[in-house]
Design a protein around this motif. Structure first.
Motif, mmCIF file in Angstrom:
data_model
loop_
_atom_site.group_PDB
_atom_site.id
_atom_site.type_symbol
_atom_site.label_atom_id
_atom_site.label_comp_id
_atom_site.label_asym_id
_atom_site.label_seq_id
_atom_site.Cartn_x
_atom_site.Cartn_y
_atom_site.Cartn_z
ATOM 1 N N PHE A 1 50.597 41.984 41.708
ATOM 2 C CA PHE A 1 49.236 41.486 41.472
ATOM 3 C C PHE A 1 49.248 39.968 41.378
ATOM 4 O O PHE A 1 50.096 39.366 40.733
ATOM 5 N N SER A 2 48.268 39.364 42.003
ATOM 6 C CA SER A 2 48.097 37.910 41.928
ATOM 7 C C SER A 2 46.619 37.612 41.750
ATOM 8 O O SER A 2 45.765 38.255 42.379
ATOM 9 N N ILE A 3 46.296 36.658 40.895
ATOM 10 C CA ILE A 3 44.901 36.299 40.674
ATOM 11 C C ILE A 3 44.259 35.803 41.964
ATOM 12 O O ILE A 3 43.047 35.901 42.152
ATOM 13 N N ASP A 4 45.076 35.286 42.887
ATOM 14 C CA ASP A 4 44.559 34.816 44.179
ATOM 15 C C ASP A 4 44.072 35.966 45.053
ATOM 16 O O ASP A 4 43.282 35.767 45.973
ATOM 17 N N LYS A 5 44.550 37.201 44.768
ATOM 18 C CA LYS A 5 44.148 38.378 45.547
ATOM 19 C C LYS A 5 43.070 39.189 44.829
ATOM 20 O O LYS A 5 42.725 40.293 45.252
ATOM 21 N N LEU A 6 42.542 38.648 43.744
ATOM 22 C CA LEU A 6 41.583 39.384 42.921
ATOM 23 C C LEU A 6 40.311 39.723 43.689
ATOM 24 O O LEU A 6 39.756 38.888 44.412
ATOM 25 N N GLY B 1 54.623 28.721 26.612
ATOM 26 C CA GLY B 1 54.782 29.306 27.937
ATOM 27 C C GLY B 1 53.579 30.129 28.364
ATOM 28 O O GLY B 1 52.645 30.343 27.581
ATOM 29 N N PRO B 2 53.552 30.627 29.613
ATOM 30 C CA PRO B 2 52.423 31.423 30.103
ATOM 31 C C PRO B 2 52.258 32.720 29.318
ATOM 32 O O PRO B 2 53.248 33.363 28.960
ATOM 33 N N LYS B 3 50.994 33.090 29.056
ATOM 34 C CA LYS B 3 50.711 34.331 28.341
ATOM 35 C C LYS B 3 49.556 35.050 29.019
ATOM 36 O O LYS B 3 48.710 34.431 29.664
ATOM 37 N N ASP B 4 49.512 36.373 28.850
ATOM 38 C CA ASP B 4 48.500 37.200 29.498
ATOM 39 C C ASP B 4 47.241 37.320 28.643
ATOM 40 O O ASP B 4 47.326 37.503 27.428
ATOM 41 N N ILE B 5 46.093 37.204 29.298
ATOM 42 C CA ILE B 5 44.830 37.587 28.700
ATOM 43 C C ILE B 5 44.192 38.618 29.637
ATOM 44 O O ILE B 5 44.701 38.874 30.735
ATOM 45 N N TYR B 6 43.086 39.211 29.198
ATOM 46 C CA TYR B 6 42.403 40.232 29.990
ATOM 47 C C TYR B 6 40.922 39.895 30.021
ATOM 48 O O TYR B 6 40.326 39.599 28.990
ATOM 49 N N VAL B 7 40.347 39.920 31.209
ATOM 50 C CA VAL B 7 38.940 39.572 31.378
ATOM 51 C C VAL B 7 38.150 40.824 31.740
ATOM 52 O O VAL B 7 38.420 41.458 32.771
ATOM 53 N N PHE B 8 37.196 41.186 30.892
ATOM 54 C CA PHE B 8 36.289 42.297 31.169
ATOM 55 C C PHE B 8 35.037 41.732 31.815
ATOM 56 O O PHE B 8 34.514 40.692 31.381
ATOM 57 N N TYR B 9 34.556 42.408 32.850
ATOM 58 C CA TYR B 9 33.411 41.868 33.576
ATOM 59 C C TYR B 9 32.383 42.954 33.860
ATOM 60 O O TYR B 9 32.678 44.151 33.778
ATOM 61 N N HIS B 10 31.187 42.513 34.191
ATOM 62 C CA HIS B 10 30.169 43.409 34.747
ATOM 63 C C HIS B 10 29.473 42.674 35.878
ATOM 64 O O HIS B 10 28.879 41.620 35.686
ATOM 65 N N MET B 11 29.584 43.265 37.077
ATOM 66 C CA MET B 11 28.900 42.718 38.245
ATOM 67 C C MET B 11 27.623 43.520 38.480
ATOM 68 O O MET B 11 27.675 44.730 38.672
ATOM 69 N N GLY C 1 34.398 46.408 34.897
ATOM 70 C CA GLY C 1 35.807 46.410 35.275
ATOM 71 C C GLY C 1 36.563 45.398 34.439
ATOM 72 O O GLY C 1 36.009 44.783 33.527
ATOM 73 N N SER C 2 37.830 45.221 34.748
ATOM 74 C CA SER C 2 38.638 44.238 34.031
ATOM 75 C C SER C 2 39.779 43.787 34.919
ATOM 76 O O SER C 2 40.143 44.458 35.889
ATOM 77 N N PHE C 3 40.347 42.640 34.594
ATOM 78 C CA PHE C 3 41.512 42.145 35.316
ATOM 79 C C PHE C 3 42.347 41.257 34.396
ATOM 80 O O PHE C 3 41.819 40.637 33.472
ATOM 81 N N PRO C 4 43.670 41.199 34.631
ATOM 82 C CA PRO C 4 44.530 40.326 33.832
ATOM 83 C C PRO C 4 44.622 38.949 34.475
ATOM 84 O O PRO C 4 44.379 38.786 35.669
ATOM 85 N N MET C 5 44.961 37.957 33.683
ATOM 86 C CA MET C 5 45.297 36.657 34.223
ATOM 87 C C MET C 5 46.181 35.923 33.222
ATOM 88 O O MET C 5 46.173 36.241 32.032
ATOM 89 N N GLN C 6 46.951 34.990 33.724
ATOM 90 C CA GLN C 6 47.835 34.222 32.865
ATOM 91 C C GLN C 6 47.199 32.881 32.518
ATOM 92 O O GLN C 6 46.513 32.276 33.337
ATOM 93 N N VAL C 7 47.442 32.446 31.282
ATOM 94 C CA VAL C 7 46.964 31.135 30.837
ATOM 95 C C VAL C 7 48.145 30.359 30.267
ATOM 96 O O VAL C 7 49.149 30.937 29.848
ATOM 97 N N LYS C 8 47.998 29.056 30.237
ATOM 98 C CA LYS C 8 49.056 28.199 29.720
ATOM 99 C C LYS C 8 48.961 28.088 28.200
ATOM 100 O O LYS C 8 47.875 27.960 27.654
ATOM 101 N N THR C 9 50.106 28.138 27.544
ATOM 102 C CA THR C 9 50.188 27.837 26.116
ATOM 103 C C THR C 9 51.423 26.976 25.899
ATOM 104 O O THR C 9 52.279 26.844 26.786
ATOM 105 N N GLU C 10 51.527 26.399 24.716
ATOM 106 C CA GLU C 10 52.664 25.524 24.435
ATOM 107 C C GLU C 10 53.989 26.270 24.522
ATOM 108 O O GLU C 10 55.017 25.694 24.888
#
Length: 371
Positions: free
Chosen positions: A65-70, A88-98, A77-86
């Motif tokens: 999985f890559s955020i570029d292929k989202l 190192g990278p950590k996972d968050i999850y984004v819930f959406y409604h289209m 629905g929902s999708f994971p993505m990585q964010v920067k922290t001091e």
């Protein structure tokens, strides 16, 4: 003949084995948003809540999985993505409604949940408004074991905060008393590791995935989400956010360059020049009329400095706004911040969400003159 029959039998077994394997692979699998409990390893075949920790269940991401292929689909629905922290990278999850009528001209809204980190519930609270106003709703979850009070409520501007050791719940109330004399923390000077930059990244990912033409987004947060957003307006004044509704914050970081973090901006990279940019943001201090001394919901921090802002959230919101306006006037700069009180509502994210939808979208035509 025996060899032939054995070979045929193996082919049949292999065929059914592959068929069953494919059937298993076709069934979506889910895990709960990490909660640091044993249920993190459990696998479910449905969306919803984890029966053990009540965290949201999210699809298990493919290894490639890559955020570029989202891609996003209509509905929830929902999708994971990585964010920067001091650290190192950590996972968050984004819930959406289209919304059903989503098109390239649809608006985009990011919704920041409170300390429950229940982005799925906050997303659900906006589904009706999403369909009515044709708005793509995005609600991130920052898992609490990974993102503590300093990284979530305070936006990651601080780290190694010892608040859990020096905060004492007041029995029988929603209050927590903080011993400020024992407060310890380190500042994080690199803004790339703050939570505020994530808002633009979430927006950019959604725009790319949907082909939306939106150049800006609105953002609403309640309680801890409101804390994040008033700090977002101050610490990240050049974001792509349009209107920023910070709802029912428990306490505020004042635009005070003399008082140290986390009640002020001393020791932070913010200066007078960046504050002037912040005052040009369309921040709305969004308060519930009944989030007052009678409110028992949520958690209210008590300390000498916090209490100077007021004895409940309604008072503190007014204090923050008035302090900021007075400072902007003294700097003789443009001040775009607003204060809006929602009648008859206390510390209730669903009712505040409905009021925010009305404020942002139902009254858009009438309120064009405001901004």
């Amino acid at each position: 003949m025996k060899t032939y029959l054995l070979y045929l039998g193996l082919l049949i077994v292999s065929f059914w084995s592959c068929k069953e394997s494919k059937k298993t692979m076709d069934v979506a699998q889910y895990q709960c948003v990490p909660c640091d409990l044993s249920c993190d390893k459990e696998v479910f075949d449905h969306e919803g809540k984890c029966p053990h920790c009540n965290m949201a269940l999210v699809p298990i991401a493919d290894e490639d999985f890559s955020i570029d292929k989202l891609t996003l689909h209509q509905g929830p629905g929902s999708f994971p993505m990585q964010v920067k922290t001091e650290s190192g990278p950590k996972d968050i999850y984004v819930f959406y409604h289209m919304p059903e009528n989503f098109d390239s001209e649809s608006k985009v809204l990011i919704v920041i949940p409170g300390s429950g980190r229940n982005g799925d519930d906050y997303r659900d609270a906006w589904i009706r408004a999403s369909e009515k106003h044709n708005v793509l709703v995005l609600a991130p979850i920052y898992p609490e074991p990974t993102f503590g009070f300093d990284q979530y409520h305070l936006g990651g501007v601080l780290t190694d905060l010892n608040i859990m050791e020096i905060a004492t719940p007041v029995k029988g109330t929603n209050q927590v008393r903080l011993d400020e004399s024992l407060l310890q923390y380190k500042t994080v000077p690199n803004s790339e590791f703050w939570i505020f930059d994530d808002m633009d990244h979430i927006f950019n990912a959604a725009v790319k995935a949907t082909g939306a033409h939106a150049k800006t987004y609105d953002v609403f947060g309640h309680s801890a989400g409101g804390q994040i957003l008033h700090r977002f307006a101050i610490f990240h004044p050049e974001s792509k956010a349009n209107r920023i509704l910070a709802g029912n914050s428990g306490f505020y970081t004042l635009p005070d360059l003399e008082h140290p973090l986390f009640f002020g901006l001393g020791e932070s990279p913010v200066n007078t020049k960046s504050l002037i940019k912040s005052f040009k943001n369309k921040l709305v201090v969004f308060l519930g009329e009944k989030d007052n001394a009678s409110e028992t919901g949520g958690t209210l921090l008590l300390s000498p400095t916090a209490n100077l802002q007021g004895h409940h959230r309604l008072e503190r919101g007014h204090y923050f706004y008035n302090f900021s306006k007075k400072l902007a006037d003294s700097l003789q700069t443009d001040f775009q911040w607003k204060l809006h009180v929602v009648p008859g509502v206390g510390h209730e994210y669903k009712k505040m969400s409905a009021a925010a939808a009305e404020y942002l979208y139902s009254l858009d035509t009438i309120r064009k003159k405001v901004y």
